[in-house]
Design a protein around this motif. Structure first.
Motif, PDB file in Angstrom:
ATOM      1  N   CYS A  14       1.045  -1.230  -0.145  1.00  0.00           N
ATOM      2  CA  CYS A  14      -0.222  -0.212   0.074  1.00  0.00           C
ATOM      3  C   CYS A  14       0.872   0.950   0.250  1.00  0.00           C
ATOM      4  O   CYS A  14       0.783   2.522  -0.831  1.00  0.00           O
ATOM      5  CB  CYS A  14      -0.622  -0.021   1.312  1.00  0.00           C
TER       6      CYS A  14
ATOM      7  N   ILE B 135      -6.273   1.481  11.343  1.00  0.00           N
ATOM      8  CA  ILE B 135      -7.672   2.593  11.466  1.00  0.00           C
ATOM      9  C   ILE B 135      -8.937   1.813  11.215  1.00  0.00           C
ATOM     10  O   ILE B 135      -7.836   1.428   9.411  1.00  0.00           O
ATOM     11  CB  ILE B 135      -6.871   3.999  10.346  1.00  0.00           C
ATOM     12  N   VAL B 136      -9.629   2.300  11.775  1.00  0.00           N
ATOM     13  CA  VAL B 136     -10.161   1.588  11.686  1.00  0.00           C
ATOM     14  C   VAL B 136     -11.600   1.672  10.311  1.00  0.00           C
ATOM     15  O   VAL B 136     -11.343   3.484  10.085  1.00  0.00           O
ATOM     16  CB  VAL B 136     -12.249   1.859  12.698  1.00  0.00           C
ATOM     17  N   ALA B 137     -11.675   0.707   9.908  1.00  0.00           N
ATOM     18  CA  ALA B 137     -12.745   1.402   8.735  1.00  0.00           C
ATOM     19  C   ALA B 137     -12.472   2.378   7.097  1.00  0.00           C
ATOM     20  O   ALA B 137     -12.223   2.708   6.768  1.00  0.00           O
ATOM     21  CB  ALA B 137     -14.256   2.988   8.687  1.00  0.00           C
ATOM     22  N   THR B 138     -10.905   1.512   7.886  1.00  0.00           N
ATOM     23  CA  THR B 138      -9.648   1.470   5.841  1.00  0.00           C
ATOM     24  C   THR B 138      -9.079   0.239   6.140  1.00  0.00           C
ATOM     25  O   THR B 138      -9.739  -0.639   6.657  1.00  0.00           O
ATOM     26  CB  THR B 138      -8.633   2.182   6.540  1.00  0.00           C
ATOM     27  N   LEU B 139      -7.970   0.216   4.963  1.00  0.00           N
ATOM     28  CA  LEU B 139      -7.096  -0.678   4.608  1.00  0.00           C
ATOM     29  C   LEU B 139      -6.119  -0.970   5.644  1.00  0.00           C
ATOM     30  O   LEU B 139      -5.354  -2.007   5.697  1.00  0.00           O
ATOM     31  CB  LEU B 139      -6.944  -1.859   3.594  1.00  0.00           C
ATOM     32  N   MET B 140      -5.884  -0.705   6.558  1.00  0.00           N
ATOM     33  CA  MET B 140      -4.260  -0.193   7.383  1.00  0.00           C
ATOM     34  C   MET B 140      -5.435  -0.971   8.777  1.00  0.00           C
ATOM     35  O   MET B 140      -5.798  -0.679   9.262  1.00  0.00           O
ATOM     36  CB  MET B 140      -4.153   1.286   8.296  1.00  0.00           C
ATOM     37  N   PRO B 141      -4.748  -2.538   8.659  1.00  0.00           N
ATOM     38  CA  PRO B 141      -4.988  -2.839  10.326  1.00  0.00           C
ATOM     39  C   PRO B 141      -4.182  -2.397  11.026  1.00  0.00           C
ATOM     40  O   PRO B 141      -3.840  -1.978  11.178  1.00  0.00           O
ATOM     41  CB  PRO B 141      -4.881  -4.853   9.605  1.00  0.00           C
ATOM     42  N   THR B 142      -4.579  -3.237  11.774  1.00  0.00           N
ATOM     43  CA  THR B 142      -4.272  -3.594  13.441  1.00  0.00           C
ATOM     44  C   THR B 142      -2.847  -4.493  13.314  1.00  0.00           C
ATOM     45  O   THR B 142      -2.954  -5.412  12.634  1.00  0.00           O
ATOM     46  CB  THR B 142      -4.988  -3.874  14.683  1.00  0.00           C
ATOM     47  N   TRP B 143      -2.342  -3.753  13.785  1.00  0.00           N
ATOM     48  CA  TRP B 143      -0.821  -4.487  14.005  1.00  0.00           C
ATOM     49  C   TRP B 143      -0.338  -5.464  15.005  1.00  0.00           C
ATOM     50  O   TRP B 143       1.378  -5.132  15.575  1.00  0.00           O
ATOM     51  CB  TRP B 143       0.655  -3.288  13.080  1.00  0.00           C
ATOM     52  N   LYS B 144      -1.236  -5.153  15.874  1.00  0.00           N
ATOM     53  CA  LYS B 144      -1.135  -6.311  17.195  1.00  0.00           C
ATOM     54  C   LYS B 144      -0.105  -7.335  17.015  1.00  0.00           C
ATOM     55  O   LYS B 144       0.915  -7.188  18.074  1.00  0.00           O
ATOM     56  CB  LYS B 144      -2.561  -6.241  17.932  1.00  0.00           C
ATOM     57  N   PRO B 145      -0.152  -7.803  16.164  1.00  0.00           N
ATOM     58  CA  PRO B 145       0.498  -8.717  15.774  1.00  0.00           C
ATOM     59  C   PRO B 145       2.294  -8.873  15.768  1.00  0.00           C
ATOM     60  O   PRO B 145       2.392  -9.289  16.084  1.00  0.00           O
ATOM     61  CB  PRO B 145       0.069  -9.668  14.862  1.00  0.00           C
TER      62      PRO B 145
ATOM     63  N   THR C 207     -18.102   3.183  15.842  1.00  0.00           N
ATOM     64  CA  THR C 207     -17.856   2.705  16.904  1.00  0.00           C
ATOM     65  C   THR C 207     -16.889   2.879  17.739  1.00  0.00           C
ATOM     66  O   THR C 207     -16.982   3.090  18.873  1.00  0.00           O
ATOM     67  CB  THR C 207     -18.421   1.400  17.307  1.00  0.00           C
ATOM     68  N   ARG C 208     -15.624   3.339  16.543  1.00  0.00           N
ATOM     69  CA  ARG C 208     -14.547   3.115  16.983  1.00  0.00           C
ATOM     70  C   ARG C 208     -14.154   4.490  16.363  1.00  0.00           C
ATOM     71  O   ARG C 208     -14.140   5.147  14.690  1.00  0.00           O
ATOM     72  CB  ARG C 208     -13.578   2.481  16.676  1.00  0.00           C
TER      73      ARG C 208
END
Lengths: 278, 476
Positions: A54, A105-115, A204-205
């Protein structure tokens, strides 16, 4: 003799090839967050594995998928970041960027990178900072102070509602917070691409986080690169908290004390002034 | 006398052969169909390398995505958030050249004739071939409801359902409660479906499928996908995970039949797995875990005779067996080490193929047990280039028949592979694979997919079989 010259040339070429990446990494400005220090060399490998599709190989937000994404991926070469704790126009702190990577970033294609583990995230962060010269010439801004939250009472909600109306927030976000205000279709970001105001009703977030403190920060820092300005010079902290409390009333799918208070009040005050009407 | 020109030509020829072999090795190779889903990469715009160490093997980010029910959890997972043209489908197949060889095989003295006696010899076959094909559909039906349907065929296009399930995620708003119903891969310590090796002898884990020679247990092993229901949970980064499954005692076969094609018993098997990961200083993730499968298999059948024809209806005399073990995995910078240990046990009736209603077992017959494990190392040079090496061993600890030599059925296997992905983006995948695997089994042929028969001098001889695979593994 000729052979020796050729050998020397090859050796020098080899050294150059080996040394070049080191030169590139000489721009490594490091990164420090969550108690870790980042290494851009490791971050580069991680960036190429996870981010390049991206954000692009040059960090300019023009990865192979960028053309299909809305909103577009962040252009790291401009070092303009929306979710910061620092005043508008300044660079974010490393921790701000670290938190964005972690949260996604919620509601975008940037996922959480908690892993990714903390070290990996700081390494990626160190590499991201090599894309813009701003990181070399400027220092991150000082995080804005976040005073203690004022009590969530109906007076606060009503004052926040009044400010929402008076400051014309509704022109973008809409009278009901659905992101459908009259100016909404005309908004563009710093790349002149259309941008939608946040829809408080469905969301919601928040993209900046989930807490009232995160929302408070948005008023005071603004979202650089978007039409959302900073209100730090316009409103007082108490006003900002009132706005936060009012915005919570616009979220039917999120439980909040402010919304409860508002619903009770609205039942007994059917004649309350509609937002956006003179 | 020297012939410079001839020498030069010979050198050129040698170089040419070398380059040809290198190119051949590069452009030919790869594993059996397994699991990697470019449909997800297309949906989310991430390169394959985001979820895979090298596809199809998952990294921790991919594991979290899978544990979340194929969701990124960013409010963009439901199909309604996608362009209507998005379709969650992928295909995978591996054109390949492969060579299979086994020694100590019965070879007819007169080729083409069953007569004339036979001798022990080496049999070798080689040629271009196809793997089976996977046509896989997987994605979300709605937020927190995901699915997978995988019709898979062998290389003759005979299809079966490798998996088919629906999963309900984040029940009670908790990632610790997810329920899957249908046919699915057990939550194994190391996924066999995501193996990076795929040759005849190296395309599976022996310990996941091993049964002692002569064992009548129709259970095909924990490596087989099973039919039932799974409850699983995990924390935010999947460092802590658990899985518990209740499955029908059918080894994943439809029609309530066992792998042997016989009616299954009306019993359930149980599988559990727990895994905990830790961040190690200056290296990477370390995972430890334990797992166990406990099941039943029939030893005779309830029959029904109509018109003189006796038909088995369902299995009876169900006797127990189990597989249990531990795991240790370490992502040490560019190295990845995986170790899995397994202990297997089959009840005496199952191990000897004796109906449990036939009275006491004859003297000398007893349960069978064995120990096995593998150590796999991967060197991840880059997301596009991985070198894999594996040793696997199985040792019988108790033979079902006390008269059987103690090492009968023991097995050693080595596999080495080089897997290169010429490109890495979010639309499709291609891997060029070169692989060699070698297996030696004591007294009887190995139980894998490689070529080889029972040797002539059972149970005293050893059989060594090998596979070479050069393949082009692609996934779109």
């Amino acid at each position: 003799m000729k052979k020796n010259v050729i050998r020397s040339l090859i050796l020098w070429a080899f050294c150059l090839v080996v040394a070049l990446p080191g030169q590139v990494m000489a721009q490594d400005l490091g990164a420090h967050a969550d108690g870790k220090s980042g290494d851009a060399r490791n971050g580069k490998l991680l960036y190429q594995r996870f981010c390049v599709g991206c954000h692009g190989i040059e960090g300019n937000g023009l990865g192979e998928n960028a053309q299909w994404l809305d909103p577009r991926p962040r252009d790291f070469t401009t070092a303009l970041f929306r979710w910061r704790s620092t005043p508008t126009g300044t660079l974010p702190t490393d921790q701000d960027l670290y938190d964005t990577i972690t949260r996604g970033i919620v509601a975008t294609l940037m996922p959480t990178w908690k892993p990714l583990n903390p070290q990996q995230k700081v390494d990626v962060l160190a590499y991201i900072k090599t894309f813009s010269p701003r990181w070399k010439t400027q220092k991150p801004g000082t995080p804005i102070p976040i005073p203690a939250e004022t009590p969530e009472v109906i007076e606060s909600v009503l004052h926040g509602r009044e400010l929402y109306d008076k400051m014309a927030c509704w022109k973008c976000h809409g009278p009901d917070g659905r992101g459908d205000g009259p100016s909404a279709p005309t908004l563009t970001d710093d790349k002149n691409l259309p941008i939608r105001p946040y829809n408080f009703h469905d969301g919601t977030r928040f993209r900046c986080g989930e807490t009232n403190q995160d929302l408070y920060k948005i008023f005071m820092t603004g979202l650089d690169g978007t039409p959302m300005p900073s209100f730090a010079d316009i409103i007082q902290p108490n006003d900002a908290w009132d706005l936060v409390h009012f915005l919570r009333t616009l979220q039917p799918f999120v439980h909040s004390k402010s919304r409860e208070l508002w619903l009770q009040y609205a039942k007994t005050h059917p004649d309350i002034k509609t937002i956006g009407v003179e | 006398m020297r012939f410079p020109l001839r020498e030069k030509r010979a050198k050129d020829f040698s170089s040419g052969i070398f380059i040809f072999l290198v190119l051949l090795a590069i452009f030919l190779s790869s594993p059996q169909p397994a699991q990697a889903i470019p449909a997800f990469a297309r949906k989310y715009g991430l390169p394959c390398s985001a979820c895979h160490i090298g596809w199809p093997e998952l990294n921790n980010f991919g594991q979290v995505f899978r544990d979340n029910g194929y969701q990124m959890m960013n409010d963009m997972d439901s199909p309604i958030t996608r362009d209507a043209s998005y379709f969650p489908m992928t295909i995978r197949i591996t054109p390949q050249w492969h060579r299979e060889s086994a020694n100590n095989q019965p070879v007819d003295n007169v080729p083409g004739s069953g007569g004339g006696g036979e001798h022990a010899g080496t049999l070798t076959t080689a040629g271009f071939d196809l793997s089976g094909i996977d046509i896989w559909f997987a994605g979300t039906l709605f937020k927190n409801i995901s699915f997978s349907v995988l019709p898979s065929s062998d290389n003759t296009a005979t299809f079966h359902f490798e998996n088919a399930f629906v999963r309900f995620d984040n029940l009670l708003n908790s990632r610790w409660l997810n329920v899957k119903v249908g046919k699915f891969e057990l939550d194994l310590p190391v996924s066999e479906k995501r193996l990076l090796t795929g040759s005849g002898n190296g395309g599976f884990y022996y310990i996941y499928h091993f049964s002692p020679p002569g064992d009548a247990n129709p259970f095909g092993g924990i490596g087989d996908n099973q039919l039932g229901v799974e409850v699983m949970g995990h924390n935010a980064n999947s460092y802590t995970r658990y899985s518990f499954s209740v499955v029908s005692s059918v080894d994943g076969n439809v029609g309530l039949l066992t792998s042997a094609g016989t009616p299954a018993g009306r019993t359930f098997d149980y599988y559990g797995h727990f895994e905990q990961a830790f961040n190690t200083p200056h290296s990477g993730l370390m995972k430890v875990g334990a797992y166990a499968y406990f099941g039943y298999a029939p030893t005779f059948f309830q029959t029904s005779t109509v018109g003189g024809v006796t038909t088995p209806i369902y299995g009876r005399g169900n006797e127990p067996f189990y597989r249990a073990g531990v795991e240790w995995k370490w992502y040490f910078n560019k190295f990845l080490f995986k170790t899995v240990y397994l202990h297997g046990y089959d009840n005496a009736f199952l191990a000897n193929g004796v109906p449990s209603n036939s009275g006491p077992l004859p003297a000398g017959l007893r349960s069978a047990s064995w120990n096995g494990g593998f150590v796999e190392g991967q060197y991840v040079i880059s997301p596009q280039w991985i070198i894999i090496g594996r040793y696997e061993g199985i040792r019988m600890s108790q033979q079902a028949n006390s008269a059987t030599p103690g090492d009968f059925g023991n097995l050693d296997a080595f596999t080495i592979a080089n897997r290169w992905y010429p490109f890495m983006f979010s639309r499709a995948g291609l891997a060029l694979q070169q692989e060699y695997s070698w297996v030696r089994s004591h007294g009887i042929t190995n139980q894998g997919g490689g070529f080889g028969n029972t040797c002539l001098t059972v149970p005293t001889c050893n059989i060594s079989s090998s596979s070479v695979l050069l393949g082009v593994d692609f996934d779109f």
